[in-house]
Scaffold this active site. Structure first.
Site, PDB file in Angstrom:
ATOM      1  N   GLU A 125      -2.938  24.039  28.936  1.00  0.00           N
ATOM      2  CA  GLU A 125      -3.130  25.713  28.674  1.00  0.00           C
ATOM      3  C   GLU A 125      -4.471  25.842  29.201  1.00  0.00           C
ATOM      4  OE1 GLU A 125      -1.107  27.698  27.955  1.00  0.00           O
ATOM      5  OE2 GLU A 125       0.656  26.668  26.861  1.00  0.00           O
ATOM      6  N   ASP A 272       9.267  22.141  33.356  1.00  0.00           N
ATOM      7  CA  ASP A 272       9.398  22.930  34.128  1.00  0.00           C
ATOM      8  C   ASP A 272       8.513  23.119  35.444  1.00  0.00           C
ATOM      9  OD1 ASP A 272       7.499  23.708  32.436  1.00  0.00           O
ATOM     10  OD2 ASP A 272       8.125  25.683  31.942  1.00  0.00           O
ATOM     11  N   GLU A 366      14.188  33.014  23.103  1.00  0.00           N
ATOM     12  CA  GLU A 366      13.529  31.931  23.375  1.00  0.00           C
ATOM     13  C   GLU A 366      14.661  30.730  23.834  1.00  0.00           C
ATOM     14  OE1 GLU A 366       9.273  30.125  23.612  1.00  0.00           O
ATOM     15  OE2 GLU A 366      10.521  31.890  23.973  1.00  0.00           O
ATOM     16  N   GLU A 384       8.732  34.982  32.809  1.00  0.00           N
ATOM     17  CA  GLU A 384       9.277  34.159  33.801  1.00  0.00           C
ATOM     18  C   GLU A 384      10.481  34.962  34.643  1.00  0.00           C
ATOM     19  OE1 GLU A 384       6.820  31.297  31.741  1.00  0.00           O
ATOM     20  OE2 GLU A 384       8.302  33.032  31.119  1.00  0.00           O
ATOM     21  N   THR A 470       1.388  28.560  38.304  1.00  0.00           N
ATOM     22  CA  THR A 470       2.145  28.998  37.148  1.00  0.00           C
ATOM     23  C   THR A 470       2.037  29.971  36.339  1.00  0.00           C
ATOM     24  OG1 THR A 470       3.808  27.647  35.486  1.00  0.00           O
ATOM     25  CG2 THR A 470       1.418  27.107  35.482  1.00  0.00           C
TER      26      THR A 470
END
Length: 848
Positions: A125, A272, A366, A384, A470
């Site tokens: 992160e 992902d 989610e 996304e 991302t």
């Protein structure tokens, strides 16, 4: 009633027209201005109520400072006391042409932000949000400075901060494998005695494989090759550890021995951005090795995981077997990645499926099932879906995707906007809010939405000169040509034979994919239009008479049907002296349904458990509702439950070496959800000698009243070795338990199913019945069935509205007929919501 039908049909037709029509430049301008106003509301609220805190708490109208708010477990590992939201938003300010605000925000960042805090953060992160944010902002500041109009004071301060942060993240790569630790202390690193980290043994594939863009860009901008070298080495390990038979990777890997810990493989959470960064590393760096790896993985994904329009997780060693029947919302990025690959048809299919789910639930839950029901109802304002919408519009030019973007904007304003920003949705079924506004909402959502409704000429930069990370930070694709590759960081690979297709080494071309077919996207979408059952038109049916010979198998059929809101009248009472009255009307059919009532099989559902406090002063009066686990001891088979004293595990998440094993022996352990899987925690606590585990949710404010119970499930591998009883408490119930422990020190609890709690009278289980129906011609003999009383169920035209759903073209499902009694009101109106599984039904949850 007919007027009501016409109104509904007219509205549906209007919606259809709205979706298909083009959008004028004036409409786009209005929506773009609306997006700017929404951004100002969100960013302005952060700066007013939260800065310099990492994040805004939009319901409390204050900042979230780590250590000053209740611990949320691994969610808080994004917070490093470095004004996270400000840094994550910097290059968004430039894209939205807020250049004065950008100048001011950069000055604040340089002046106020410190990166040497004694705090443990997520390497993943911090890399994508903070390092990426600093690099993207530096690139923008440098561009504006070169233009000579703004930022003339800037002297690469953000790049220096990025380099400092890069060096603070590097200790995480100090492993024998080269895979990074998942966490690092910004001041003390990993192995320092003061670091409070370094005991972790596992990391997710995306965590290790999503470093190359930021680290390579840092190397090329700073001239220090060490960053790119480490990121490439981590990618090499993941590539080498792929399953050679399927070319798939797992979700969690051991950073020391390189063995897979979780072997389920998909394109959502945990994996992902690993796939995303292989493709984008090729675009940014021009290194063919990344494209070759991506293409091999992509072929495997399309062979095993893609079941259009679904993307289902499989076992990496046995990829023909799906390992779960639900999907997580993070996979919504994948259609956008498929656009970059040039594979538009499956991108359109999956995106349309996701859009249908948002129509049904307002937002993407989610997690949702393959039947598109809610599996996990939280919605964190994730971007996304908007990202893939942007990519598909740029690839197709189809105004349909502008309408999709418009719906995103409208739903955010209608259901997420609060006075102090935008709040995450705790459960899409109830619409309740959660006191969080993650930094990615400002970093990504507004960037993609603004770009969707903007022409290139309206932007302050040429967006085609950049690749999105991302986290949607902007890195210049010119890095591969204007900056020489760093020495010693070229990746060697063993050549792998691969069947190449049209777009293995080229960009998408609509003329090649869909020659002479400007409506190709609509043609693909139309096949998935009613995938979730939402949006079908109403079709009134002719009035029908139904003759029901009922065979009683243990319950009075008339009473049973009456309990369902259906009133039946004996045939001879209705038609005495007028047997042909209804047959005189055109369109009236006489149908005989042979109905058999039988005991319904029990459906799998979550059996509520409880944690009952039985020691003084509670004496069984304090009872906390808990969820069960699908593994470990089955408490429903334990006559008296499991009793024990409670002790907090140390560490509280039970994801490292247990420090207080002696204290836990023979006790019931309390462990916080997060950081690792439920099964991993249970094994460690079982080895430490605990006789049971109570997991407590790390999501602040969650409770059993508003959130449906779920069943904890294992980690994809066998859990037969776990023999402990395991239960789960939401955070509000958990707070009651931990407060009792702090006040009284010695607290005894009883773990057992709710129906067996002390002092609780056992309730009668409701009887479930099945009605089997078959159509028979009038006068047809009934075969060997036993005759019963013949009843006629007459639906009068003026009393009832019939809604008939057409046969599902995709699945061939039989049509449904829903009825509504206009006068008696005994049967409620049919709706999409009424067909959903009740909240009492369970949903397995693998989220740690």
């Amino acid at each position: 009633m007919m007027l009501r039908i016409l109104l509904i049909t007219g509205l549906l037709g209007w919606v259809k027209c709205q979706e298909s029509q083009s959008m004028t430049a004036e409409e786009r301008t209005v929506i773009r201005d609306q997006i700017i106003e929404m951004f100002d509301h969100a960013y302005g609220s952060y700066m007013k109520y939260a800065y310099p805190a990492d994040e805004l708490m939009p319901l409390s109208c204050r900042g979230r400072v780590r250590g000053q708010e209740p611990n949320r477990g691994d969610i808080d590992d994004s917070l490093g006391k470095f004004s996270l939201t400000l840094i994550d938003t910097l290059d968004t300010l430039v894209v939205l042409n807020k250049l004065d605000e950008f100048d001011d925000a950069v000055r604040k960042t340089v002046r106020d932000v410190r990166l040497d805090n004694d705090v443990v953060v997520s390497v993943f992160e911090t890399n994508i949000r903070v390092l990426g944010g600093l690099l993207g902002a530096h690139v923008m500041a440098d561009l504006l400075r070169q233009r000579g109009e703004r930022m003339q004071w800037y002297r690469d301060e953000l790049l220096q901060m990025a380099k400092e942060l890069g060096h603070r993240l590097l200790p995480a790569f100090n492993t024998t494998s080269g895979l990074p630790y998942p966490k690092v202390n910004l001041r003390y690193g990993v192995l320092n005695p003061l670091s409070r980290t370094g005991t972790e043994s596992d990391t997710c594939t995306a965590c290790a494989g999503t470093m190359i863009l930021e680290f390579a860009a840092l190397s090329r901008l700073s001239g220090e090759s060490v960053f790119e070298e480490n990121a490439r080495k981590a990618l090499d390990v993941l590539w080498e550890r792929r399953q050679r038979g399927s070319d798939l990777v797992g979700t969690v890997i051991n950073i020391h021995n390189e063995e897979w810990v979780r072997r389920d493989s998909g394109v959502g959470a945990g994996i992902d951005s690993y796939y995303e960064y292989l493709m984008k590393a090729y675009i940014l760096l021009g290194d063919n090795v990344f494209l070759e790896r991506f293409n091999i993985h992509y072929s495997a994904i399309m062979k095993y995981i893609s079941q259009p329009p679904l993307l289902l997780n499989v076992h990496m060693h046995n990829p023909t077997v799906s390992v779960r029947s639900w999907m997580d919302s993070l996979l919504a990025f994948f259609p956008g990645l498929q656009v970059l690959r040039g594979d538009l048809k499956p991108a359109i299919e999956t995106h349309e499926m996701l859009y249908q789910v948002t129509k049904q639930h307002k937002f993407l839950p989610e997690a949702f099932t393959t039947e598109f029901r809610v599996h996990w109802g939280q919605h964190l304002l994730r971007p996304e879906f908007a990202e893939s919408t942007y990519y598909l519009y740029k690839a197709t030019g189809d105004p349909y995707y502008l309408r999709v973007g418009q719906s995103i904007v409208e739903k955010l304003n209608a259901y997420a906007r609060v006075p102090c920003g935008f709040a995450a949705v705790q459960d899409v079924r109830t619409g309740t809010h959660e006191d969080r506004m993650d930094s990615f909402f400002l970093a990504e959502m507004f960037k993609y939405l603004y770009l969707l409704f903007s022409e290139k000429s309206e932007l302050p930069i040429d967006i085609d000169d950049y690749i999105f990370t991302t986290e949607a930070h902007l890195l210049p694709v010119s890095l591969s040509t204007t900056k020489p590759p760093c020495q010693g960081n070229n990746t060697e690979t063993v050549p792998v034979t691969q069947e190449e297709d049209l777009f293995t080494h080229s960009c998408p071309s609509l003329e090649t994919l869909f020659p002479n077919n400007p409506s190709f996207a609509k043609t693909i979408r139309d096949g998935y239009k009613y995938l979730t059952g939402v949006g079908r038109a109403f079709h009134p049916l002719p009035v029908r008479e139904i003759e029901l010979p009922l065979h009683d198998n243990g319950m009075e059929p008339v009473e049973f049907l009456k309990s369902m809101g259906i009133s039946l009248t004996p045939l001879n009472e209705v038609l005495t002296g007028d047997t042909g009255r209804h047959k005189e009307h055109k369109g009236v059919y006489r149908v005989k349904l042979v109905a058999e009532l039988s005991q319904a099989p029990e459906e799998e559902e979550v059996v509520p458990h409880v944690v009952q406090l039985i020691s003084p002063p509670f004496l069984g009066r304090t009872v906390l509702t808990a969820g069960p686990a699908k593994f470990g001891m089955d408490l429903t088979k334990q006559e008296h439950g499991v009793k024990g004293s409670i002790v907090k595990a140390s560490p509280y998440t039970a994801c490292g070496l247990i420090d207080n094993a002696a204290e836990l022996k023979g006790r019931v352990a309390l462990a916080l959800r997060g950081d690792c899987m439920f099964a991993a925690k249970a094994r460690r606590l079982q080895d430490a000698g605990a006789i049971g585990v109570i997991f407590i949710d790390h999501r602040e404010g969650s409770n059993s009243e508003e959130t449906p119970l779920f069943q904890m499930v294992g980690d994809g591998d066998s859990t037969d070795d776990i023999a402990l009883p395991l239960v789960f408490l939401f955070s509000c119930e958990g707070a009651v338990l931990t407060a009792a422990l702090e006040e009284h020190r010695n607290v005894d609890v009883l773990l057992l199913p709710k129906e067996r709690q002390l002092g609780h009278d056992k309730a009668e289980k409701p009887v479930g019945m099945n009605i089997k129906l078959r159509l028979a011609e009038e006068g047809e003999p009934e075969g060997g069935t036993t005759r019963g009383p013949t009843l006629e169920f007459i639906l009068e035209k003026e009393e009832v509205l019939l809604k008939e759903e057409e046969e599902d073209e995709l699945g061939g499902k039989p049509r449904q007929i829903c009825t509504r009694a206009a006068e008696t009101g005994r049967i409620k109106p049919c709706s999409a919501a009424s067909a959903q599984t009740p909240n009492s039904k369970g949903r397995p949850d693998t989220n740690p």
